[in-house]
Design a protein around this motif. Structure first.
Motif, mmCIF file in Angstrom:
data_model
loop_
_atom_site.group_PDB
_atom_site.id
_atom_site.type_symbol
_atom_site.label_atom_id
_atom_site.label_comp_id
_atom_site.label_asym_id
_atom_site.label_seq_id
_atom_site.Cartn_x
_atom_site.Cartn_y
_atom_site.Cartn_z
ATOM 1 N N UNK A 64 55.140 14.486 -39.230
ATOM 2 C CA UNK A 64 54.270 14.395 -38.189
ATOM 3 C C UNK A 64 52.867 15.155 -38.819
ATOM 4 N N UNK A 65 52.365 14.481 -39.797
ATOM 5 C CA UNK A 65 51.186 15.131 -40.388
ATOM 6 C C UNK A 65 49.948 13.776 -40.746
ATOM 7 N N UNK A 66 49.012 14.215 -41.063
ATOM 8 C CA UNK A 66 48.027 13.200 -41.447
ATOM 9 C C UNK A 66 48.287 12.662 -42.838
ATOM 10 N N UNK A 67 49.297 13.343 -43.535
ATOM 11 C CA UNK A 67 49.726 12.762 -44.868
ATOM 12 C C UNK A 67 50.683 11.697 -44.771
ATOM 13 N N UNK A 68 51.121 11.378 -43.703
ATOM 14 C CA UNK A 68 52.041 10.265 -43.627
ATOM 15 C C UNK A 68 51.095 8.983 -43.054
ATOM 16 N N UNK A 69 51.011 8.146 -44.146
ATOM 17 C CA UNK A 69 50.186 6.880 -43.806
ATOM 18 C C UNK A 69 50.813 5.890 -42.875
ATOM 19 N N UNK A 70 52.175 5.876 -42.824
ATOM 20 C CA UNK A 70 52.767 5.141 -41.741
ATOM 21 C C UNK A 70 52.377 5.559 -40.435
ATOM 22 N N UNK A 71 52.545 6.859 -40.108
ATOM 23 C CA UNK A 71 52.327 7.200 -38.686
ATOM 24 C C UNK A 71 50.695 6.926 -38.629
ATOM 25 N N UNK A 72 49.732 7.227 -39.516
ATOM 26 C CA UNK A 72 48.290 7.072 -39.306
ATOM 27 C C UNK A 72 48.099 5.725 -38.882
ATOM 28 N N UNK A 73 48.683 4.691 -39.852
ATOM 29 C CA UNK A 73 48.576 3.323 -39.410
ATOM 30 C C UNK A 73 49.160 2.723 -38.181
ATOM 31 N N UNK A 78 48.497 0.710 -33.083
ATOM 32 C CA UNK A 78 49.047 0.941 -31.431
ATOM 33 C C UNK A 78 47.754 1.089 -30.655
ATOM 34 N N UNK A 79 46.653 1.847 -30.875
ATOM 35 C CA UNK A 79 45.395 2.084 -30.070
ATOM 36 C C UNK A 79 44.742 0.833 -30.094
ATOM 37 N N UNK A 80 44.461 0.224 -31.115
ATOM 38 C CA UNK A 80 43.936 -1.084 -31.389
ATOM 39 C C UNK A 80 44.416 -2.146 -30.450
ATOM 40 N N UNK A 81 45.759 -2.192 -30.463
ATOM 41 C CA UNK A 81 46.570 -3.112 -29.818
ATOM 42 C C UNK A 81 46.270 -3.200 -28.315
ATOM 43 N N UNK A 84 42.629 -4.209 -27.529
ATOM 44 C CA UNK A 84 41.909 -5.457 -27.796
ATOM 45 C C UNK A 84 43.133 -6.540 -27.267
ATOM 46 N N UNK A 85 44.113 -5.952 -27.585
ATOM 47 C CA UNK A 85 45.382 -7.025 -27.120
ATOM 48 C C UNK A 85 45.489 -8.226 -28.017
ATOM 49 N N UNK A 86 44.626 -8.091 -29.347
ATOM 50 C CA UNK A 86 44.811 -9.156 -30.174
ATOM 51 C C UNK A 86 45.704 -8.859 -31.380
ATOM 52 N N UNK A 87 46.889 -9.632 -31.570
ATOM 53 C CA UNK A 87 47.905 -9.191 -32.557
ATOM 54 C C UNK A 87 47.403 -9.513 -33.658
ATOM 55 N N UNK A 88 46.822 -10.491 -34.187
ATOM 56 C CA UNK A 88 46.373 -10.527 -35.830
ATOM 57 C C UNK A 88 45.494 -9.370 -36.062
ATOM 58 N N UNK A 89 44.401 -9.055 -35.193
ATOM 59 C CA UNK A 89 43.479 -8.108 -35.515
ATOM 60 C C UNK A 89 44.235 -6.792 -35.602
ATOM 61 N N UNK A 90 45.339 -6.548 -34.862
ATOM 62 C CA UNK A 90 46.110 -5.357 -34.940
ATOM 63 C C UNK A 90 46.880 -5.228 -36.220
ATOM 64 N N UNK A 91 47.717 -6.321 -36.619
ATOM 65 C CA UNK A 91 48.286 -6.484 -37.873
ATOM 66 C C UNK A 91 47.409 -5.956 -39.004
#
Length: 106
Positions: A64-73, A78-81, A84-91
């Motif tokens: 649980x740190x900023x060094x975990x790219x999976x967690x950051x992405x 999640x915030x973008x989704x 915007x509620x736009x699936x393609x933009x989120x992906x």
């Protein structure tokens, strides 16, 4: 040998479950509450698969740190989704953040 038997057993069970659905067809009626509950199964299964990969990408302990790219992405996606509620933009944003973050860390 055990692995082969396990795979064969899983194949038989999967086949039987799917065959029963086709054989019984419309003869089995589910209640409204059960139908509503079954709608959550795909989301639940996907969550059960993805969350451990995000929180513990190396399979050992929580990262649980900023060094975990999976967690950051995942956080950015999640915030973008939500916003915007736009699936393609989120992906696209999630993948871009993941690969960029991973590149910056290496």
């Amino acid at each position: 040998m055990n692995i082969t038997l396990t795979i064969l057993g899983m194949a038989v069970i999967t086949f039987l479950v799917k065959a029963l659905i086709f054989i019984l067809g419309d003869r089995v009626a589910f209640s409204g509450n059960l139908k509503k509950a079954l709608e959550f199964v795909p989301v639940t299964v996907l969550t059960a698969i993805i969350v451990p990969m995000i929180l513990s990408p190396h399979g050992k302990e929580l990262e649980l740190s900023w060094r975990n790219p999976q967690l950051v992405a995942a956080t950015v996606a999640a915030l973008l989704c939500v916003v915007t509620k736009h699936q393609l933009a989120t992906i696209i944003a999630g993948l871009t953040v993941f690969f960029s973050w991973q590149y910056m860390l290496s």
